[in-house]
Write a protein that holds these residues in place. Sequence first.
Motif, short mmCIF file in Angstrom:
data_model
loop_
_atom_site.label_atom_id
_atom_site.label_comp_id
_atom_site.label_asym_id
_atom_site.label_seq_id
_atom_site.Cartn_x
_atom_site.Cartn_y
_atom_site.Cartn_z
N ILE A 3 1.00 -1.15 0.00
CA ILE A 3 -0.03 0.07 0.03
C ILE A 3 0.73 1.20 -0.09
N LEU A 4 1.88 1.15 0.67
CA LEU A 4 2.90 2.42 0.77
C LEU A 4 3.49 2.78 -0.66
N VAL A 5 3.93 1.48 -1.26
CA VAL A 5 4.57 1.64 -2.66
C VAL A 5 3.39 2.25 -3.58
N PHE A 6 2.17 1.78 -3.68
CA PHE A 6 1.22 2.32 -4.37
C PHE A 6 1.01 3.72 -4.09
#
Length: 121
Positions: A3-6
């Motif tokens: 989610i952080l990368v997205f």
Amino acid sequence: MDILVFFLAITAGTWSVYGHFQRKKIVRIAMDEYISFDLEQQKLELLAHQVLNRSLGNFEHRKHWLKDYWSFRDVNGRFLTKVYIDLQVKNRFNEICTITAKINYGVLDGINGIEYEPALD
């Protein structure tokens, strides 16, 4: 983690698109309000212009030219950027030459100044 990368990818993409449209707006404003006035004062006729990507045009290429081209923050923390434009102009003697305009602008401040190389007399 995914989610952080997205989130980071979406944020970077959004800023990239915003920066692209802001740069186009700055070029349009500079051409319409500042550069056309300066050229008119010098009795130069604008034939064509081209926004330069990853080039300083007629400005001196310094050892660390990427630092001069890419964005940076000034001492007050404002986010400043530059856009370089090649202007093909014709003078009163019908000689055609290329002048590079460097537009300095702040993300929130608008246009801070325009420099020309070679300088307009």
